[in-house]
Design an enzyme around this catalytic site. Structure first.
Site, PDB file in Angstrom:
ATOM      1  N   SER A  76       0.807  -1.218   0.000  1.00 49.20           N
ATOM      2  CA  SER A  76       0.000   0.000   0.000  1.00 49.20           C
ATOM      3  C   SER A  76       0.840   1.269   0.000  1.00 49.20           C
ATOM      4  O   SER A  76       0.416   2.298  -0.526  1.00 49.20           O
ATOM      5  CB  SER A  76      -0.933   0.008   1.214  1.00 49.20           C
ATOM      6  OG  SER A  76      -0.200  -0.120   2.423  1.00 49.20           O
ATOM      7  N   ASP A 241      -5.842   7.625   8.648  1.00 47.31           N
ATOM      8  CA  ASP A 241      -6.007   6.340   9.334  1.00 47.31           C
ATOM      9  C   ASP A 241      -4.932   6.093  10.381  1.00 47.31           C
ATOM     10  O   ASP A 241      -4.892   5.026  10.998  1.00 47.31           O
ATOM     11  CB  ASP A 241      -6.029   5.194   8.319  1.00 47.31           C
ATOM     12  CG  ASP A 241      -4.707   5.013   7.573  1.00 47.31           C
ATOM     13  OD1 ASP A 241      -3.774   5.803   7.798  1.00 47.31           O
ATOM     14  OD2 ASP A 241      -4.622   4.079   6.757  1.00 47.31           O
ATOM     15  N   HIS A 244      -1.025   4.899   7.375  1.00 48.71           N
ATOM     16  CA  HIS A 244      -0.374   5.228   6.114  1.00 48.71           C
ATOM     17  C   HIS A 244       0.108   6.671   6.124  1.00 48.71           C
ATOM     18  O   HIS A 244      -0.466   7.519   6.816  1.00 48.71           O
ATOM     19  CB  HIS A 244      -1.341   5.006   4.940  1.00 48.71           C
ATOM     20  CG  HIS A 244      -1.673   3.565   4.722  1.00 48.71           C
ATOM     21  ND1 HIS A 244      -2.829   2.993   5.186  1.00 48.71           N
ATOM     22  CD2 HIS A 244      -0.981   2.568   4.098  1.00 48.71           C
ATOM     23  CE1 HIS A 244      -2.848   1.706   4.864  1.00 48.71           C
ATOM     24  NE2 HIS A 244      -1.738   1.420   4.199  1.00 48.71           N
TER      25      HIS A 244
END
Length: 333
Positions: A76, A241, A244
């Site tokens: 990610s 979040d 990240h």
């Protein structure tokens, strides 16, 4: 046991098919799993798709050569999870910076997959090499965090990464790997998980470096990605979040990776000499790997075939290049 020795054992296990060298003792696993559950209550999950950033960058530079081909692989972080605009992803940032340094356009292709572990790299490399006439000039791989959180054996993790680097190098691509970030710096990860996560992350990062360098790639420690700068300024460098990176966080990571990408393409050959004033120099690869894992932004690349203590490497602390956050300039799908 020294960090260099642990990294060497993990890398050796990966090379010879061993799978029994764990990152943590069995007594710590139960405690770690309990702490993970507590951390998950505070660290949010972002299930949104990263913005697509594939396309051509550097349209304003001289267009007298074919565009350089840049590819991103990994998880990610490589995909740019957590930001809303394509120009804020690490791929776009590195592409824009590379176009400015090379003074030629750069075509970006990103095959990274959020949630991917190192065993997904084989699929990603296959996607990139499907067209033999469009092999990337340089590939950037960011991988490792999910290997830690899902307890993939370190030897297995390094084995998959080394195999991916070998395939890309055999195809003719330069390879730069951003090693496992320091997960101990996530704000809502508490002790004793924080200490364990930092230790495991650095052990894996060092072992990744040995495996990558032995296959002809270069590594950049991404301790800065979730490292000291993030720990001291989480509100700015982490995304919504709390896990990240934010746009500023990705820019920090891209600034650390860009100089090594440029060096791999021989755009800054004069900087290949070690700078003694910056504690750069030639070291056995395991020692270089351990030193790099402890300091974000540090590069390790192969220096000579062998030495008194095995393979040697060049440890570099390159000066970061400021990257202006761009918007995606054009998309070629």
């Amino acid at each position: 046991m020294s960090r260099a020795r642990v990294a060497r054992r993990i890398a050796a296990g990966a090379a010879f098919g061993g799978g029994g060298i764990g990152l943590l003792g069995a007594a710590a696993v139960g405690l770690l799993l309990a702490e993970v559950q507590l951390a998950k209550r505070s660290v949010g999950g972002d299930s949104s798709r990263p913005p697509g950033a594939d396309g051509q960058y550097g349209r304003g530079v001289a267009d007298v050569h074919a565009p350089l081909r840049l590819a991103l692989l990994g998880d990610s972080t490589a995909a740019g999870q957590g930001v809303r605009r394509a120009g804020q992803t690490p791929g776009a940032l590195i592409a824009q910076g590379l176009a400015a340094v090379a003074e030629r356009p750069v075509t970006l292709r990103n095959v990274a997959l959020p949630g991917a572990q190192s065993d997904d790299l084989d699929r990603q490399v296959t996607l990139l090499l499907a067209n033999s006439t469009a092999v990337p000039d340089v590939c950037v791989i960011m991988i490792g965090a999910n290997d830690v959180t899902h307890r993939m054996p370190a030897t297995t993790s390094v084995r998959h990464l080394a195999a991916a680097v070998r395939r890309l190098r055999t195809a003719g691509a330069e390879v730069v790997v951003g090693t496992c970030p320091d997960l101990g710096s996530v704000e809502h990860v508490y002790q004793p998980l924080r200490w364990l996560a930092r230790r495991v992350s650095r052990q894996l990062a060092a072992a990744q470096t040995i495996g990558v360098v032995e296959q002809g790639g270069r590594t950049v420690s991404l301790g800065d990605l979730l490292g000291p700068e993030f720990a001291s300024n989480p509100r700015e460098l982490f995304g919504p979040d709390n896990y990240h990176p934010s746009a500023e966080g990705y820019a920090t990571a891209a600034m650390a990776v860009l100089p090594t990408v440029c060096a791999a393409l021989a755009l800054w050959p004069e900087e290949e000499r070690p700078d003694v004033s910056r504690d750069e120099g030639f070291l056995p690869v395991a020692r270089a790997a351990a030193a790099a894992a402890a300091e974000g932004g540090t590069e390790v690349t192969a220096a000579m075939p062998t030495g008194p203590r095995g393979p040697w490497a060049l440890l570099k602390r390159r000066r970061r290049r400021r990257i202006e956050t761009p918007e995606q300039e054009s998309v070629a799908r």
